[in-house]
Motif scaffolding. Sequence first.
Motif, PDB file in Angstrom:
ATOM      1  N   LEU A  30       9.775  -6.995   4.837  1.00  0.00           N
ATOM      2  CA  LEU A  30       8.857  -5.860   4.891  1.00  0.00           C
ATOM      3  C   LEU A  30       9.655  -4.613   4.577  1.00  0.00           C
ATOM      4  N   GLN A  31       9.039  -3.712   3.840  1.00  0.00           N
ATOM      5  CA  GLN A  31       9.621  -2.400   3.597  1.00  0.00           C
ATOM      6  C   GLN A  31       8.632  -1.382   4.150  1.00  0.00           C
ATOM      7  N   LEU A  32       9.131  -0.487   4.961  1.00  0.00           N
ATOM      8  CA  LEU A  32       8.264   0.450   5.644  1.00  0.00           C
ATOM      9  C   LEU A  32       8.867   1.840   5.582  1.00  0.00           C
ATOM     10  N   GLN A  33       8.050   2.802   5.200  1.00  0.00           N
ATOM     11  CA  GLN A  33       8.453   4.204   5.211  1.00  0.00           C
ATOM     12  C   GLN A  33       7.222   5.039   5.511  1.00  0.00           C
ATOM     13  N   PHE A  81       3.849   0.738   2.819  1.00  0.00           N
ATOM     14  CA  PHE A  81       4.000  -0.528   3.524  1.00  0.00           C
ATOM     15  C   PHE A  81       4.044  -1.599   2.438  1.00  0.00           C
ATOM     16  N   LEU A  82       5.180  -2.287   2.310  1.00  0.00           N
ATOM     17  CA  LEU A  82       5.376  -3.264   1.241  1.00  0.00           C
ATOM     18  C   LEU A  82       5.875  -4.574   1.838  1.00  0.00           C
ATOM     19  N   ARG A  83       5.413  -5.672   1.279  1.00  0.00           N
ATOM     20  CA  ARG A  83       5.874  -6.992   1.724  1.00  0.00           C
ATOM     21  C   ARG A  83       6.336  -7.766   0.506  1.00  0.00           C
ATOM     22  N   ASN A  84       7.553  -8.281   0.555  1.00  0.00           N
ATOM     23  CA  ASN A  84       8.159  -9.000  -0.562  1.00  0.00           C
ATOM     24  C   ASN A  84       8.395 -10.464  -0.211  1.00  0.00           C
ATOM     25  N   TRP A  85       8.308 -11.303  -1.238  1.00  0.00           N
ATOM     26  CA  TRP A  85       8.889 -12.627  -1.230  1.00  0.00           C
ATOM     27  C   TRP A  85       9.933 -12.600  -2.334  1.00  0.00           C
ATOM     28  N   ARG A  86      11.096 -13.153  -2.066  1.00  0.00           N
ATOM     29  CA  ARG A  86      12.101 -13.238  -3.129  1.00  0.00           C
ATOM     30  C   ARG A  86      12.813 -14.581  -3.065  1.00  0.00           C
ATOM     31  N   GLN A  87      13.182 -15.024  -4.240  1.00  0.00           N
ATOM     32  CA  GLN A  87      13.895 -16.284  -4.348  1.00  0.00           C
ATOM     33  C   GLN A  87      15.311 -16.086  -3.806  1.00  0.00           C
ATOM     34  N   THR A  88      15.770 -17.036  -3.016  1.00  0.00           N
ATOM     35  CA  THR A  88      17.137 -17.007  -2.493  1.00  0.00           C
ATOM     36  C   THR A  88      17.775 -18.370  -2.775  1.00  0.00           C
ATOM     37  N   PRO A  89      19.079 -18.478  -2.647  1.00  0.00           N
ATOM     38  CA  PRO A  89      19.712 -19.790  -2.877  1.00  0.00           C
ATOM     39  C   PRO A  89      19.140 -20.887  -1.975  1.00  0.00           C
ATOM     40  N   ASP A  90      18.723 -20.518  -0.748  1.00  0.00           N
ATOM     41  CA  ASP A  90      18.167 -21.507   0.174  1.00  0.00           C
ATOM     42  C   ASP A  90      16.660 -21.682   0.024  1.00  0.00           C
ATOM     43  N   PHE A 141       0.848  -1.180   0.000  1.00  0.00           N
ATOM     44  CA  PHE A 141       0.000   0.000   0.000  1.00  0.00           C
ATOM     45  C   PHE A 141       0.886   1.233   0.000  1.00  0.00           C
ATOM     46  N   HIS A 142       0.469   2.225  -0.777  1.00  0.00           N
ATOM     47  CA  HIS A 142       1.106   3.545  -0.758  1.00  0.00           C
ATOM     48  C   HIS A 142       0.064   4.487  -0.187  1.00  0.00           C
ATOM     49  N   ARG A 194      -0.841 -13.550   0.215  1.00  0.00           N
ATOM     50  CA  ARG A 194      -1.859 -12.572   0.620  1.00  0.00           C
ATOM     51  C   ARG A 194      -2.214 -12.669   2.106  1.00  0.00           C
ATOM     52  N   PRO A 195      -2.462 -13.873   2.667  1.00  0.00           N
ATOM     53  CA  PRO A 195      -2.768 -13.936   4.103  1.00  0.00           C
ATOM     54  C   PRO A 195      -1.607 -13.438   4.977  1.00  0.00           C
ATOM     55  N   ARG A 196      -0.382 -13.702   4.561  1.00  0.00           N
ATOM     56  CA  ARG A 196       0.785 -13.214   5.315  1.00  0.00           C
ATOM     57  C   ARG A 196       0.858 -11.692   5.267  1.00  0.00           C
ATOM     58  N   PHE A 197       0.569 -11.140   4.079  1.00  0.00           N
ATOM     59  CA  PHE A 197       0.534  -9.688   3.937  1.00  0.00           C
ATOM     60  C   PHE A 197      -0.510  -9.102   4.891  1.00  0.00           C
TER      61      PHE A 197
END
Length: 179
Positions: free
Chosen positions: A86-89, A93-102, A21-22, A113-116
């Motif tokens: 989470l990114q917050l300013q 309010f932003l929530r990311n999932w990103r692929q990582t090596p693990d 959300f912005h 969506r439920p986690r958000f």
Amino acid sequence: MKPATLPEYDRPPAIETLMGFHFAPLPNWNVLRLGQAWASFKADYPTSNVMTALGDANAISQMMISDPGQLPFRAMFSKADGSELLQLQSTAFLRNWRQTPDNKQYTHYAQLRPRFKIDWEIFLAFLADNQFQPPTIFQCEVTYVNHLVRGTDWDSYTDLAKSIKFFAPRREQVKDGRQ
């Protein structure tokens, strides 16, 4: 109305998704509030970083700051494995999932969506506990970052045209405007 059937992929190209959300700037928000907010999320997001706020870089660089407490900061709180954050300013309010090596397993929207929603409700509770009004939201965002590797996911630009409309050749129009 019947919901659209979304495609399923054996190897989804998404390497990151973002929901957020912005909103209008939160009055009296400052870098110290970011630290206070982290206390609400620290159990799930033990790692934190402070970064430059998201927004129009030119506007931020030209900004005259009369109150040093209002510098355009963004906090990033992340899970131990770095796959969720989470990114917050003061304006987002932003929530990311990103692929990582693990964590290479793609997390679908239905799981994200439920986690958000849970994290958003924690943020709203933090605001209420600290005498902030609920944010005035003016934009909702869902972003997918896809990584298509040449030689693996595609070989020629005609292959891309099958997946990305932007690369598809345009059809010629006839005089009456029909294709």
